[in-house]
Design an enzyme around this catalytic site. Sequence first.
Site, mmCIF file in Angstrom:
data_model
loop_
_atom_site.group_PDB
_atom_site.id
_atom_site.type_symbol
_atom_site.label_atom_id
_atom_site.label_comp_id
_atom_site.label_asym_id
_atom_site.label_seq_id
_atom_site.Cartn_x
_atom_site.Cartn_y
_atom_site.Cartn_z
ATOM 1 N N ASP A 1 -5.750 3.822 -14.659
ATOM 2 C CA ASP A 1 -6.836 3.520 -15.396
ATOM 3 C C ASP A 1 -6.914 2.655 -16.468
ATOM 4 O OD1 ASP A 1 -5.683 4.863 -17.974
ATOM 5 O OD2 ASP A 1 -5.302 6.495 -16.445
ATOM 6 N N GLU B 1 13.907 -11.193 10.484
ATOM 7 C CA GLU B 1 13.093 -10.746 9.382
ATOM 8 C C GLU B 1 13.306 -11.382 7.952
ATOM 9 O OE1 GLU B 1 12.262 -5.993 10.684
ATOM 10 O OE2 GLU B 1 14.310 -6.824 9.942
#
Length: 730
Positions: A533, A613
């Site tokens: 928030d 990877e």
Amino acid sequence: MSIQFHEPTGVFSLETAHSLYQMKADEAGVLLHLYYGEKTSGNMDYLIRYSDRGFSGNPYEQRDRRGYSLDTLPQEYSGSGVGDYRLPAVQVLSENGSRSVDLRYVDFQIEKGRQALHGLPYIRESADCETLTVTLRDDVIGLEAQLLYHVFPSQDVIVRSVILKNTSKKTLTIGKAASACVDFLYGDFDALHFHGRHCMERQAERLHLPKGATSFGSRRGMSSHHSNPFVILSDRRATEHQGDCYGFMLMYSGNHLEEMEVDQAGSIRIVTGIHPDGFAWRLEPGDTFETPEAILSFSAEGFNGLSNQYHRIIREQVIDPRYRGTKKPVLINSWEAAYFDFDAEKILRFARSAKALGMEMLVLDDGWFGKRDDDNSGLGDWVVNEKKLGCSMKSLSDQIHQIGLKFGLWFEPEMISEDSELFRAHPDWALTDPERKPMLARNQLVLDMSRQDVVDYLVNAMCAVLDHAKIEYVKWDFNRSIANCYSHALPPERQGEVAHRFMMGTYQLLSRLLEKYPDLLIEGCSGGGGRFDAGMLFYCPQIWCSDDTDAIERLEIQRGTSYGYPASAMGAHVSASPNHQTSRMTPLSTRSIVAQSGTFGYELNPERLTEEEKEQIKAQISDYHRFEALIAEGSYYRLSELDENKDYEAWMFVSPDQKEALVNLVMTHIRANGPFPYIRLQGLDPRQVYRLEGTEESYPGSALLYGGYAFGQLRGDYPAIQLHLISEEA
Ligand code: DGJ
């Protein structure tokens, strides 16, 4: 001047670059809301019509005007119990048991700039910000309400809050004090709200507002995974790219309520603020109470237009300016790599592997302190467990810095385990009801942050760790909802203040730490995004978006989050495949494209990566560095309508000068012989020609805007494509 008072008509006009907000006090002193929307010229008071509706009564002094009713007129800040039967903005209990509040106009003041709130986060002052204060009073109970309007014209934002003052000689108890109330005279509105759960936060849901009241909110003592303190009211025909949208965002991390009501005449009221359930604030004579701020914004350019306004105000006036334009370190977090099972040696091995891949910071998550080998004990004992680590925190941090990484540490300051030294010494520091067994969650209790001694203890305990070792970053977690919200330090009649005082204590702790360590980067977290928030963003420029790190689930979570909050605020990491929350397998390239649209990092065991990877990760990190400014500062566009397309998610960033764009597409459903995804791009300059990096292709901006881009057939599990467009004029 963005705020004007027109003396002959008494109309207040608040103007931003593209919006106008008007109100006026009528002859009875009732502050009427006149208009909020696209800029117009002139006074909008002609919109007010009076009609004698049955069962909508008249104030005593207006008894000869049967068409005059508080129940039918648009109010700027609605009272209660005096004839407006719609949602109240304020409720007050007087000593004599009366609950009536009838606020009437007293005066106003217009000032340059703005004052900060006391102990609450606020929208920071901008060069062009102005403040209107309208004072209302209820003479009978001696309540004064100062309605504050901070206008941020260039950002198209109006910030509202209220200061209530007891000017009487008796105690007033506030039961409800909304931050903002807006009445629309008419409209066919949808409400877009952001519900969810742990591991699935901020799911956007669009509802047509029915007659009567609809509400969203949280009583969990936190803004919550379940309902974000942000609602958009939109014209029913609005799309991502066009149509009227009004945003109402509460800058608060505690209990909140957003209420909407479509009344008998089709007018719409929205009220937003602290949740009144369980709230009762005693205002002694002379005392004041300040509400959190509500951030209002209007855009006629659909949800994307509105989102970009929120992204801008959050980046420019909410997030601490010391983090603006600074690059965030690409981090590796130990949580999904090791959970509680680590020692310094393992962490150092992670650090070496991470450094070789180009990562910049190692974050040691939960488990380094007290007795903490699982989540049943130790919270509150912020003392390094050197036995487990095999060395001191200083030694670990020094070695990590020698490897060439920054170092970050996890805390969960507001919590206490029953099985902790702190609880054994101070059982009264936990929020517990004196006559009940407490509700436990994750086997932990919540500290009483309304107590100054608790906040002081935490400052000292955290500083002891932060002073001892070099720590550049703190992950600030909060892993349960509050219950038994009872403080052993407050008298019975003040227990209704605990939830709000708790938030003030948390904000105080954050402020004091940031004052002492101005270079510290705090990432907010609450079991993922349970406190995502604007209140937390005032202190923490980034917040861990969700404990769900599955790239496909993250598409929905990050999309929902993007309606109100910028990508630069969303913590997003590449995790292992199969994913730990869903067991889904996704390509590493897809995981990276999704995580790049946030503050980027990794959350996996780097020792388990294949050579292929590792090479991919090196390239991803170097790409992220190339795109970081574009992602952090660019305009953001969702490229599909909510709920319309089920096969892909697509979004893009455009640099402020429109010379560069990054388009992302992830296929969530591959169909045999399916249609091609053709997608119209947004935000580009139609007059420029854009080159597609890595190809011979180039396209006029107008073609990409109006004809779209042809992605072609994609196959396999969750493939993703990223397009980097560069203007040929660049
Ligand atoms: C919840 C957080 O969201 C996770 O990332 C991790 O930090 C755990 N808590 C640790 O307990």
